[in-house]
Design a protein around this motif. Structure first.
Motif, PDB file in Angstrom:
ATOM      1  N   GLU A 125      20.270 -27.537 -27.278  1.00 52.88           N
ATOM      2  CA  GLU A 125      21.582 -28.015 -27.706  1.00 52.88           C
ATOM      3  C   GLU A 125      21.584 -28.534 -29.151  1.00 52.88           C
ATOM      4  OE1 GLU A 125      24.909 -28.393 -25.990  1.00 52.88           O
ATOM      5  OE2 GLU A 125      23.824 -26.597 -25.355  1.00 52.88           O
ATOM      6  N   VAL A 126      20.566 -28.216 -29.919  1.00 51.43           N
ATOM      7  CA  VAL A 126      20.536 -28.670 -31.300  1.00 51.43           C
ATOM      8  C   VAL A 126      21.750 -28.097 -32.040  1.00 51.43           C
ATOM      9  CG1 VAL A 126      19.120 -26.706 -32.109  1.00 51.43           C
ATOM     10  CG2 VAL A 126      19.101 -28.890 -33.359  1.00 51.43           C
ATOM     11  N   TYR A 127      22.365 -28.901 -32.913  1.00 49.42           N
ATOM     12  CA  TYR A 127      23.559 -28.429 -33.613  1.00 49.42           C
ATOM     13  C   TYR A 127      23.413 -28.591 -35.117  1.00 49.42           C
ATOM     14  CZ  TYR A 127      24.700 -33.444 -33.237  1.00 49.42           C
ATOM     15  OH  TYR A 127      24.666 -34.819 -33.281  1.00 49.42           O
ATOM     16  N   ASN A 128      24.165 -27.761 -35.849  1.00 49.62           N
ATOM     17  CA  ASN A 128      24.120 -27.807 -37.308  1.00 49.62           C
ATOM     18  C   ASN A 128      25.265 -28.672 -37.832  1.00 49.62           C
ATOM     19  OD1 ASN A 128      26.430 -26.237 -37.188  1.00 49.62           O
ATOM     20  ND2 ASN A 128      25.462 -24.375 -37.966  1.00 49.62           N
ATOM     21  N   ASN A 129      25.559 -28.580 -39.107  1.00 53.06           N
ATOM     22  CA  ASN A 129      26.578 -29.444 -39.696  1.00 53.06           C
ATOM     23  C   ASN A 129      27.992 -29.124 -39.240  1.00 53.06           C
ATOM     24  OD1 ASN A 129      24.567 -30.774 -41.081  1.00 53.06           O
ATOM     25  ND2 ASN A 129      24.856 -29.630 -42.987  1.00 53.06           N
ATOM     26  N   ASP A 130      28.191 -27.945 -38.667  1.00 53.87           N
ATOM     27  CA  ASP A 130      29.487 -27.577 -38.083  1.00 53.87           C
ATOM     28  C   ASP A 130      29.486 -27.758 -36.563  1.00 53.87           C
ATOM     29  OD1 ASP A 130      30.805 -26.928 -40.441  1.00 53.87           O
ATOM     30  OD2 ASP A 130      30.050 -24.874 -40.429  1.00 53.87           O
ATOM     31  N   CYS A 153      20.019 -13.113 -25.815  1.00 57.05           N
ATOM     32  CA  CYS A 153      19.871 -14.504 -26.275  1.00 57.05           C
ATOM     33  C   CYS A 153      20.846 -15.418 -25.545  1.00 57.05           C
ATOM     34  CB  CYS A 153      20.093 -14.587 -27.778  1.00 57.05           C
ATOM     35  SG  CYS A 153      18.745 -13.889 -28.761  1.00 57.05           S
ATOM     36  N   VAL A 154      22.075 -14.954 -25.360  1.00 59.02           N
ATOM     37  CA  VAL A 154      23.073 -15.743 -24.633  1.00 59.02           C
ATOM     38  C   VAL A 154      22.566 -16.057 -23.230  1.00 59.02           C
ATOM     39  CG1 VAL A 154      25.361 -15.652 -23.544  1.00 59.02           C
ATOM     40  CG2 VAL A 154      25.075 -14.969 -25.938  1.00 59.02           C
ATOM     41  N   LEU A 161      21.524 -19.863 -21.829  1.00 60.43           N
ATOM     42  CA  LEU A 161      22.205 -20.426 -20.660  1.00 60.43           C
ATOM     43  C   LEU A 161      21.193 -20.760 -19.565  1.00 60.43           C
ATOM     44  CD1 LEU A 161      25.322 -18.079 -20.586  1.00 60.43           C
ATOM     45  CD2 LEU A 161      25.349 -20.533 -21.057  1.00 60.43           C
ATOM     46  N   GLN A 162      20.230 -19.879 -19.393  1.00 65.16           N
ATOM     47  CA  GLN A 162      19.169 -20.111 -18.408  1.00 65.16           C
ATOM     48  C   GLN A 162      18.382 -21.385 -18.726  1.00 65.16           C
ATOM     49  OE1 GLN A 162      16.457 -16.727 -17.909  1.00 65.16           O
ATOM     50  NE2 GLN A 162      14.746 -18.154 -17.796  1.00 65.16           N
ATOM     51  N   GLU A 163      18.251 -21.668 -20.023  1.00 65.67           N
ATOM     52  CA  GLU A 163      17.500 -22.847 -20.449  1.00 65.67           C
ATOM     53  C   GLU A 163      18.344 -24.113 -20.493  1.00 65.67           C
ATOM     54  OE1 GLU A 163      14.024 -23.009 -21.198  1.00 65.67           O
ATOM     55  OE2 GLU A 163      14.277 -21.184 -19.998  1.00 65.67           O
TER      56      GLU A 163
END
Length: 370
Positions: free
Chosen positions: A73-78, A94-95, A99-101
């Motif tokens: 759940e790491v997020y960037n500046n947006d 990747c999606v 989601l699995q993780e």
């Protein structure tokens, strides 16, 4: 860590070079792993996990989460999560893995866009289905009031639109904060197949209006989508003469946008009065075209019967409007066509409204074609 090493981390993540990334981290030891786990890069604040997700490198994504220990759940500046990146670029593998993780399916980035909304910017039904199967909510709306259905209708993929209606039959019952419906959106972008679905399966009222009074028919013609406009007339009982809140009608709006094909459709096929007035200050389509500087549209209007000498409720002619808009070629064209520089109701001539030197010159040398 030195700048060259950091650039290598980014390069390997973007290119999907897992073996080189693993080797670099092994060589760098715990400090390198810690940096890879926590570092945000550049003005965007992206992480290695953002880069890998955006470029669809599922093996790198797995390595970064399971071995390096990056937060899914790491997020960037947006406030974009890796799931936003993968969904927006249609990387299903990747999606699915994210989601699995444990990635939150309805996480919000800046402006309250969800991964499902991002996925709907692409014509990839499989990714959209993957998100919906993990209970993504299609009714969520972003800061502008759009839900994923608005986005899908803008992109124009009939399979995506049909699937959204299948899994969420009421998803079409939505308006943006400016009261625009998905029908407006599809009409504006000329998505004819989607328009057919919306008209047939959804309960939009004819001539539904946004906060500016614009109807889907207006959106279609002012963007030159004649086939969509015809569909709305034939299957949705749209009005070709409805007015917006400023009193302008479709014939005025196509003059503003310079859509000559749509103008001919309105006048020659639908027999719309080319000299009808906008209800606010009695402007004609010729006034609007002159103000925008559309010389070709002005000639087409006159060819179809527009009144060259028409005045609005302030006594202004199209020449006044061309001068207000500071359009020398429009000024020159109208003078050449025989429209004199007369006074409006306040005693002001069009020449007196000229500001730019080239507009002044157009009045002084109306036959100059340089």
């Amino acid at each position: 860590m030195d700048a060259d090493t950091l650039r290598q981390f980014v390069k390997f993540s973007q290119e999907g070079d897992l073996s080189s990334l693993q080797q670099q981290l092994t060589t760098g030891g715990p400090e390198a792993v810690q940096t890879a786990r926590c570092k945000h890069y550049g003005r965007s604040g992206d992480t290695l996990l953002h880069y890998a997700s955006r470029h669809g490198h599922r093996d790198v994504v797995e390595f970064l989460i399971r071995t390096v220990g990056m937060d899914v759940e790491v997020y960037n500046n947006d406030y974009k999560r890796p799931l936003h990146e993968a969904a927006s670029m249609s990387h299903r593998a990747c999606v699915s893995f994210l989601l699995q993780e444990g990635a939150k399916v309805d996480s919000l980035k800046k402006a309250d866009w969800t991964p499902l909304m991002m996925a709907c910017t692409r014509r990839d039904l499989a990714v959209i289905q993957e998100l919906l199967q993990h209970r993504a909510d299609p009714a969520l709306r972003n800061k502008d009031g759009w839900n994923c259905f608005h986005v899908a209708c803008r992109e124009g993929d009939p399979l995506v639109v049909q699937h959204l209606l299948l899994v969420a039959p009421d998803v079409w019952r939505t308006e943006s904060k400016t009261r625009r419906t998905p029908l407006h959106t599809a009409a504006m972008h000329g998505c004819e197949e989607v328009m057919s679905i919306l008209v047939e399966r959804c309960g939009y009222s004819p001539d539904s209006r946004d906060s500016c009074g614009v109807t889907p028919f207006m959106d279609a013609v002012r963007n030159g989508h004649v086939s969509v406009a015809r569909l709305l007339l034939e299957k949705h009982q749209a009005s070709p003469t409805a007015a917006d809140v400023l009193g302008s009608r479709p014939v005025h709006q196509v003059a503003v946008t310079g859509q000559e094909g749509a103008l001919r459709f309105l006048v020659q096929e639908l027999h719309v009065d080319i000299n009808q007035r906008a209800t606010n200050i009695q402007l004609t389509a010729l006034h609007y075209a002159a103000k925008e500087g559309h010389t070709s549209m002005m000639k087409t209007l006159l060819e179809l019967g527009a009144d060259l000498h028409a005045r609005d409720n302030k006594g202004r002619t199209a020449l006044h409007m061309a001068s207000i808009g500071q359009h020398p070629e429009a000024v020159r064209t109208l003078l050449q066509l025989g429209l004199p520089d007369c006074q409006d109701a306040s005693g002001t001539t069009a020449r007196q409204l000229a500001v730019r030197p080239r507009v002044v010159q157009a009045f002084e040398s109306p036959t100059d074609t340089s």
